[in-house]
Enzyme design. Structure first.
Site, mmCIF file in Angstrom:
data_model
loop_
_atom_site.group_PDB
_atom_site.id
_atom_site.type_symbol
_atom_site.label_atom_id
_atom_site.label_comp_id
_atom_site.label_asym_id
_atom_site.label_seq_id
_atom_site.Cartn_x
_atom_site.Cartn_y
_atom_site.Cartn_z
ATOM 1 N N GLY A 160 42.737 40.523 38.170
ATOM 2 C CA GLY A 160 41.822 42.154 37.875
ATOM 3 C C GLY A 160 43.137 43.053 37.277
ATOM 4 O O GLY A 160 43.950 43.447 37.911
ATOM 5 N N SER A 161 43.068 43.886 36.182
ATOM 6 C CA SER A 161 44.067 43.914 35.335
ATOM 7 C C SER A 161 43.664 44.555 33.955
ATOM 8 O O SER A 161 41.955 44.828 33.690
ATOM 9 C CB SER A 161 45.226 43.226 34.960
ATOM 10 N N ARG A 162 44.938 44.921 32.747
ATOM 11 C CA ARG A 162 44.407 45.732 31.622
ATOM 12 C C ARG A 162 45.761 44.993 30.037
ATOM 13 O O ARG A 162 46.805 44.356 30.895
ATOM 14 C CB ARG A 162 44.465 47.041 31.759
#
Length: 230
Positions: free
Chosen positions: A187-189
């Site tokens: 989960g990240s960007r």
């Protein structure tokens, strides 16, 4: 595409390290209490889908910048690229794509170019949807030198759950548009810093598909594309 092909996607080799542990955990939970075992099965399926690596139809027109990640556009606006890349200190248009734990997390090169710099920086693990995550969170940044001499940056940013950034790109390596270059778990960007004068063709809240959704056209100038929820 067959019905099986719709649901069963190839899994990235990185997932082979985790799937057996999830499966073993499910088996142990079954031995403890059957309802817990089914919960373990659900988590094992989630692990498989987290590491899925589906094929993508990458646009081949010259100058198109594609999304480096699956997810949702969470931020669009001016920002200074990470200083460790040694790029211009002037603000560039930044497009941020936020990935939830349910998105495919294989990262793809936004545009063809030569890797001019790769810079890792440790940091915090704040919610990746926040603006300050670009400055405070653990990150790995790439500077791509394009055929016309311009530069574009793509930055992998760890999130609240993410604890590992993987990047396979090396300085001097040539990358194709849509080529796999990294992965973040869990989960990240990703941020894309467009060259000066290039405006995005996406809008806040838009759903992105890595390697397919066009973020910008390097030959196009003008205002950003407006959008509204419907």
């Amino acid at each position: 595409m067959t019905m099986w092909g719709t649901f069963l996607k190839p899994m990235h080799p990185e997932g082979y390290r985790f799937l057996p542990f999830f499966g073993l955990g499910a088996l142990i939970l079954f031995l403890i209490w059957e309802p817990l075992g089914w919960l373990g099965v659900g988590l094992t399926i989630w692990c498989y889908y987290f590491f899925r690596d589906p094929r993508r139809s990458v646009p081949q027109a010259e100058g198109l910048v594609v999304s480096p990640a699956d997810g949702v556009v969470s931020l669009i606006g001016p920002a200074v690229p990470p200083p460790e890349l040694g790029m211009s200190p002037e603000p560039l248009t930044r497009v941020s794509v936020f990935m939830s734990v349910f998105n495919c997390h294989v990262n793809r090169t936004p545009v063809a170019g030569r890797v001019a710099a790769v810079a890792y920086r440790p940091g915090k693990f704040l919610n990746a949807s926040l603006d300050k995550a670009s400055e405070d969170n653990e990150r790995n940044a790439l500077c791509l030198e394009l055929a016309d001499g311009r530069q574009l940056a793509v930055v992998q940013i760890a999130g609240l759950v993410a604890r590992r950034i993987l990047c396979w790109a090396k300085v001097g390596q040539g990358l194709r548009t849509g080529e796999r270059f990294g992965l973040i778990r869990f989960g990240s960007r990703l941020d894309v810093y467009l060259p000066p004068g290039v405006t995005p063709l996406v809008a806040l809240g838009q759903t992105m598909v890595a390697g397919e959704t066009v973020i910008a056209d390097l030959s196009r100038t003008g205002p950003a594309r407006p959008a509204q929820e419907d």
